[in-house]
Design a protein around this motif. Structure first.
Motif, PDB file in Angstrom:
ATOM      1  N   MET A 189       0.830  -1.201   0.000  1.00  0.00           N
ATOM      2  CA  MET A 189       0.000   0.000   0.000  1.00  0.00           C
ATOM      3  C   MET A 189       0.868   1.256   0.000  1.00  0.00           C
ATOM      4  SD  MET A 189      -2.953   1.368  -0.093  1.00  0.00           S
ATOM      5  CE  MET A 189      -4.211   0.174   0.351  1.00  0.00           C
ATOM      6  N   ASP A 190       2.007   1.202   0.715  1.00  0.00           N
ATOM      7  CA  ASP A 190       2.905   2.357   0.774  1.00  0.00           C
ATOM      8  C   ASP A 190       3.688   2.522  -0.528  1.00  0.00           C
ATOM      9  OD1 ASP A 190       2.127   2.956   3.331  1.00  0.00           O
ATOM     10  OD2 ASP A 190       3.756   1.822   4.280  1.00  0.00           O
ATOM     11  N   LYS A 191       4.235   1.407  -1.054  1.00  0.00           N
ATOM     12  CA  LYS A 191       5.143   1.476  -2.201  1.00  0.00           C
ATOM     13  C   LYS A 191       4.435   1.337  -3.537  1.00  0.00           C
ATOM     14  CE  LYS A 191       8.729  -1.096  -1.836  1.00  0.00           C
ATOM     15  NZ  LYS A 191       9.501  -2.330  -1.592  1.00  0.00           N
ATOM     16  N   GLY A 192       3.265   0.678  -3.542  1.00  0.00           N
ATOM     17  CA  GLY A 192       2.536   0.501  -4.776  1.00  0.00           C
ATOM     18  C   GLY A 192       2.897  -0.769  -5.524  1.00  0.00           C
ATOM     19  N   VAL A 193       2.272  -0.948  -6.675  1.00  0.00           N
ATOM     20  CA  VAL A 193       2.440  -2.121  -7.529  1.00  0.00           C
ATOM     21  C   VAL A 193       3.227  -1.711  -8.766  1.00  0.00           C
ATOM     22  CG1 VAL A 193       1.228  -3.899  -8.858  1.00  0.00           C
ATOM     23  CG2 VAL A 193       0.244  -3.061  -6.706  1.00  0.00           C
ATOM     24  N   VAL A 194       4.174  -2.562  -9.174  1.00  0.00           N
ATOM     25  CA  VAL A 194       4.998  -2.276 -10.359  1.00  0.00           C
ATOM     26  C   VAL A 194       4.509  -3.111 -11.532  1.00  0.00           C
ATOM     27  CG1 VAL A 194       7.315  -2.383 -11.332  1.00  0.00           C
ATOM     28  CG2 VAL A 194       7.006  -1.686  -8.951  1.00  0.00           C
ATOM     29  N   LEU A 195       4.256  -2.467 -12.665  1.00  0.00           N
ATOM     30  CA  LEU A 195       3.816  -3.152 -13.884  1.00  0.00           C
ATOM     31  C   LEU A 195       5.003  -3.369 -14.814  1.00  0.00           C
ATOM     32  CD1 LEU A 195       0.518  -1.233 -14.824  1.00  0.00           C
ATOM     33  CD2 LEU A 195       0.779  -3.254 -13.387  1.00  0.00           C
ATOM     34  N   THR A 196       5.127  -4.574 -15.343  1.00  0.00           N
ATOM     35  CA  THR A 196       6.170  -4.887 -16.317  1.00  0.00           C
ATOM     36  C   THR A 196       5.534  -5.642 -17.486  1.00  0.00           C
ATOM     37  OG1 THR A 196       6.760  -7.029 -15.334  1.00  0.00           O
ATOM     38  CG2 THR A 196       7.883  -5.076 -14.463  1.00  0.00           C
ATOM     39  N   GLY A 197       6.342  -5.916 -18.511  1.00  0.00           N
ATOM     40  CA  GLY A 197       5.834  -6.633 -19.680  1.00  0.00           C
ATOM     41  C   GLY A 197       5.238  -5.673 -20.695  1.00  0.00           C
ATOM     42  N   GLY A 198       5.079  -6.169 -21.916  1.00  0.00           N
ATOM     43  CA  GLY A 198       4.530  -5.330 -22.975  1.00  0.00           C
ATOM     44  C   GLY A 198       3.129  -4.835 -22.683  1.00  0.00           C
ATOM     45  N   GLY A 199       2.329  -5.646 -21.964  1.00  0.00           N
ATOM     46  CA  GLY A 199       0.968  -5.240 -21.631  1.00  0.00           C
ATOM     47  C   GLY A 199       0.903  -4.021 -20.734  1.00  0.00           C
ATOM     48  N   ALA A 200       2.000  -3.727 -20.025  1.00  0.00           N
ATOM     49  CA  ALA A 200       2.029  -2.556 -19.147  1.00  0.00           C
ATOM     50  C   ALA A 200       1.942  -1.255 -19.938  1.00  0.00           C
ATOM     51  CB  ALA A 200       3.297  -2.570 -18.299  1.00  0.00           C
ATOM     52  N   LEU A 201       2.248  -1.337 -21.248  1.00  0.00           N
ATOM     53  CA  LEU A 201       2.228  -0.144 -22.090  1.00  0.00           C
ATOM     54  C   LEU A 201       0.831   0.185 -22.605  1.00  0.00           C
ATOM     55  CD1 LEU A 201       5.488  -0.836 -24.141  1.00  0.00           C
ATOM     56  CD2 LEU A 201       5.220   0.647 -22.156  1.00  0.00           C
ATOM     57  N   LEU A 202      -0.146  -0.670 -22.328  1.00  0.00           N
ATOM     58  CA  LEU A 202      -1.517  -0.397 -22.774  1.00  0.00           C
ATOM     59  C   LEU A 202      -2.019   0.875 -22.104  1.00  0.00           C
ATOM     60  CD1 LEU A 202      -4.035  -1.403 -24.366  1.00  0.00           C
ATOM     61  CD2 LEU A 202      -4.753  -2.544 -22.261  1.00  0.00           C
ATOM     62  N   LYS A 203      -2.528   1.789 -22.888  1.00  0.00           N
ATOM     63  CA  LYS A 203      -2.982   3.068 -22.357  1.00  0.00           C
ATOM     64  C   LYS A 203      -4.059   2.868 -21.286  1.00  0.00           C
ATOM     65  CE  LYS A 203      -2.285   5.582 -26.719  1.00  0.00           C
ATOM     66  NZ  LYS A 203      -2.093   4.408 -27.599  1.00  0.00           N
ATOM     67  N   GLY A 204      -3.924   3.582 -20.198  1.00  0.00           N
ATOM     68  CA  GLY A 204      -4.947   3.576 -19.165  1.00  0.00           C
ATOM     69  C   GLY A 204      -4.926   2.393 -18.227  1.00  0.00           C
ATOM     70  N   LEU A 205      -4.027   1.407 -18.462  1.00  0.00           N
ATOM     71  CA  LEU A 205      -4.024   0.224 -17.594  1.00  0.00           C
ATOM     72  C   LEU A 205      -3.632   0.582 -16.171  1.00  0.00           C
ATOM     73  CD1 LEU A 205      -4.372  -2.787 -17.193  1.00  0.00           C
ATOM     74  CD2 LEU A 205      -2.020  -3.114 -17.969  1.00  0.00           C
ATOM     75  N   ASP A 206      -2.648   1.466 -16.022  1.00  0.00           N
ATOM     76  CA  ASP A 206      -2.247   1.871 -14.675  1.00  0.00           C
ATOM     77  C   ASP A 206      -3.375   2.584 -13.947  1.00  0.00           C
ATOM     78  OD1 ASP A 206      -2.036   3.899 -16.530  1.00  0.00           O
ATOM     79  OD2 ASP A 206      -0.301   4.861 -15.584  1.00  0.00           O
ATOM     80  N   GLU A 207      -4.121   3.431 -14.670  1.00  0.00           N
ATOM     81  CA  GLU A 207      -5.256   4.132 -14.052  1.00  0.00           C
ATOM     82  C   GLU A 207      -6.380   3.166 -13.696  1.00  0.00           C
ATOM     83  OE1 GLU A 207      -5.657   7.276 -13.063  1.00  0.00           O
ATOM     84  OE2 GLU A 207      -3.558   7.591 -13.542  1.00  0.00           O
ATOM     85  N   ARG A 208      -6.592   2.166 -14.557  1.00  0.00           N
ATOM     86  CA  ARG A 208      -7.637   1.176 -14.293  1.00  0.00           C
ATOM     87  C   ARG A 208      -7.317   0.375 -13.030  1.00  0.00           C
ATOM     88  NH1 ARG A 208     -11.029  -2.346 -17.379  1.00  0.00           N
ATOM     89  NH2 ARG A 208     -12.297  -3.471 -15.846  1.00  0.00           N
ATOM     90  N   LEU A 209      -6.071  -0.083 -12.912  1.00  0.00           N
ATOM     91  CA  LEU A 209      -5.666  -0.843 -11.733  1.00  0.00           C
ATOM     92  C   LEU A 209      -5.723   0.015 -10.475  1.00  0.00           C
ATOM     93  CD1 LEU A 209      -2.696  -2.936 -13.139  1.00  0.00           C
ATOM     94  CD2 LEU A 209      -4.811  -3.854 -12.167  1.00  0.00           C
ATOM     95  N   LYS A 210      -5.319   1.265 -10.596  1.00  0.00           N
ATOM     96  CA  LYS A 210      -5.379   2.175  -9.450  1.00  0.00           C
ATOM     97  C   LYS A 210      -6.826   2.379  -9.004  1.00  0.00           C
ATOM     98  CE  LYS A 210      -4.051   6.857  -8.037  1.00  0.00           C
ATOM     99  NZ  LYS A 210      -3.409   8.134  -8.475  1.00  0.00           N
ATOM    100  N   HIS A 211      -7.714   2.497  -9.976  1.00  0.00           N
ATOM    101  CA  HIS A 211      -9.141   2.679  -9.665  1.00  0.00           C
ATOM    102  C   HIS A 211      -9.726   1.432  -9.011  1.00  0.00           C
ATOM    103  CE1 HIS A 211     -13.305   4.011 -10.158  1.00  0.00           C
ATOM    104  NE2 HIS A 211     -13.577   2.837 -10.713  1.00  0.00           N
ATOM    105  N   GLU A 212      -9.329   0.241  -9.486  1.00  0.00           N
ATOM    106  CA  GLU A 212      -9.906  -1.011  -8.994  1.00  0.00           C
ATOM    107  C   GLU A 212      -9.332  -1.429  -7.640  1.00  0.00           C
ATOM    108  OE1 GLU A 212     -12.277  -2.830 -10.266  1.00  0.00           O
ATOM    109  OE2 GLU A 212     -12.548  -1.955 -12.251  1.00  0.00           O
ATOM    110  N   THR A 213      -8.054  -1.131  -7.377  1.00  0.00           N
ATOM    111  CA  THR A 213      -7.398  -1.605  -6.153  1.00  0.00           C
ATOM    112  C   THR A 213      -7.192  -0.518  -5.107  1.00  0.00           C
ATOM    113  OG1 THR A 213      -5.159  -1.203  -6.998  1.00  0.00           O
ATOM    114  CG2 THR A 213      -6.157  -3.345  -7.495  1.00  0.00           C
ATOM    115  N   GLY A 214      -7.204   0.748  -5.528  1.00  0.00           N
ATOM    116  CA  GLY A 214      -6.958   1.836  -4.593  1.00  0.00           C
ATOM    117  C   GLY A 214      -5.498   1.966  -4.206  1.00  0.00           C
TER     118      GLY A 214
END
Length: 251
Positions: A189-214
């Motif tokens: 919760m303090d440090k966050g989640v790190v995305l790797t792999g080609g799928g991490a470059l999909l637009k909006g994926l980081d915002e979607r995960l942030k919205h779903e997990t907080g």
């Protein structure tokens, strides 16, 4: 393929055979693991070391995996998505789902086929994904011009698609967080989640995960290369590799 790459970097006959690190999905079975090891050795390796993809991705992303705190990595590859919580040099809990960039490409092919009666190739579908694909609503609507074969007339046809149109990946992240020990959850919760792999470059994926997990979501500096960089570091620092392998065997 393995034999080709080994021979390309190891073309002298009298040199010792190379040691090879192979990254595999965390959900691999013991039978599949033995098959990978045997295929690697038969291709010309002196020894084959198997490490899990999320562990290699975490090392390649520069996460402090040997410290006594939680690190969460989501590696979205072509065929699978690996989600893992790592601490003290080992994987605490992980989830592997057979959904990745290839599944997204196939979904685009089927959507265009159903809605527009146009057949697309895999490369075209990937180009559409990179151009207008988004996992989260965007302020500006993006439009892509794509060319394919009309299924009715059989002739080439040009159509325009927008960015209107990930649930398995979201569910995998949530399930892994559910199984994570409370003290490590606080670290994540303090440090966050790190995305790797080609799928991490999909637009909006980081915002979607942030919205779903907080939770805070960070994309690695070189998401496409994290697994390769991590496996390379393991070979360079062989003691690190042995500690990773010991931790994996304990599981």
């Amino acid at each position: 393929m393995l034999r080709y790459f080994i021979q390309k970097v190891h073309h002298r006959r009298f040199l010792a055979k190379p040691r090879v690190v192979v990254c595999v999905p965390s959900g691999i079975t013991s039978v599949e693991q033995r098959a990978v090891e045997e295929a690697t050795i038969s291709a010309g390796a002196r020894a084959a070391f198997i490490i899990e993809e999320p562990m290699a991705a975490a090392i390649g992303a520069g996460l402090p995996i040997h410290e006594p705190r939680g690190n969460m990595v989501v590696d979205i590859g072509g065929g699978t998505t690996e989600v893992a919580v790592i601490s003290l040099g080992g994987v605490v809990t992980s989830t592997s789902v057979r959904v990745g960039g290839d599944e997204l490409d196939e979904a685009i092919i089927q959507f265009v086929k159903k809605e527009f009666s146009v057949a697309l190739g895999e490369r075209t579908a990937e180009a559409i994904k990179l151009a207008v694909g988004s996992a989260f609503p965007t302020a500006d609507e993006m439009i892509a011009e794509i060319k394919g074969r009309d299924l009715v007339s059989g002739l080439p046809k040009t159509i325009h698609v927008t960015s209107e149109e990930m649930n398995a990946i979201i569910d995998a992240v949530k399930n892994t967080l559910d199984r994570c020990p409370p003290e490590l959850s606080a670290d994540i919760m303090d440090k966050g989640v790190v995305l790797t792999g080609g799928g991490a470059l999909l637009k909006g994926l980081d915002e979607r995960l942030k919205h779903e997990t907080g939770m805070p979501i960070h994309i690695a500096d070189q998401p496409l290369s994290c697994v390769a960089i991590g496996s390379g570091k393991c070979l360079e620092e062989f003691e690190v590799l042995k500690r990773v392998l010991v931790s994996s065997n304990r599981r």
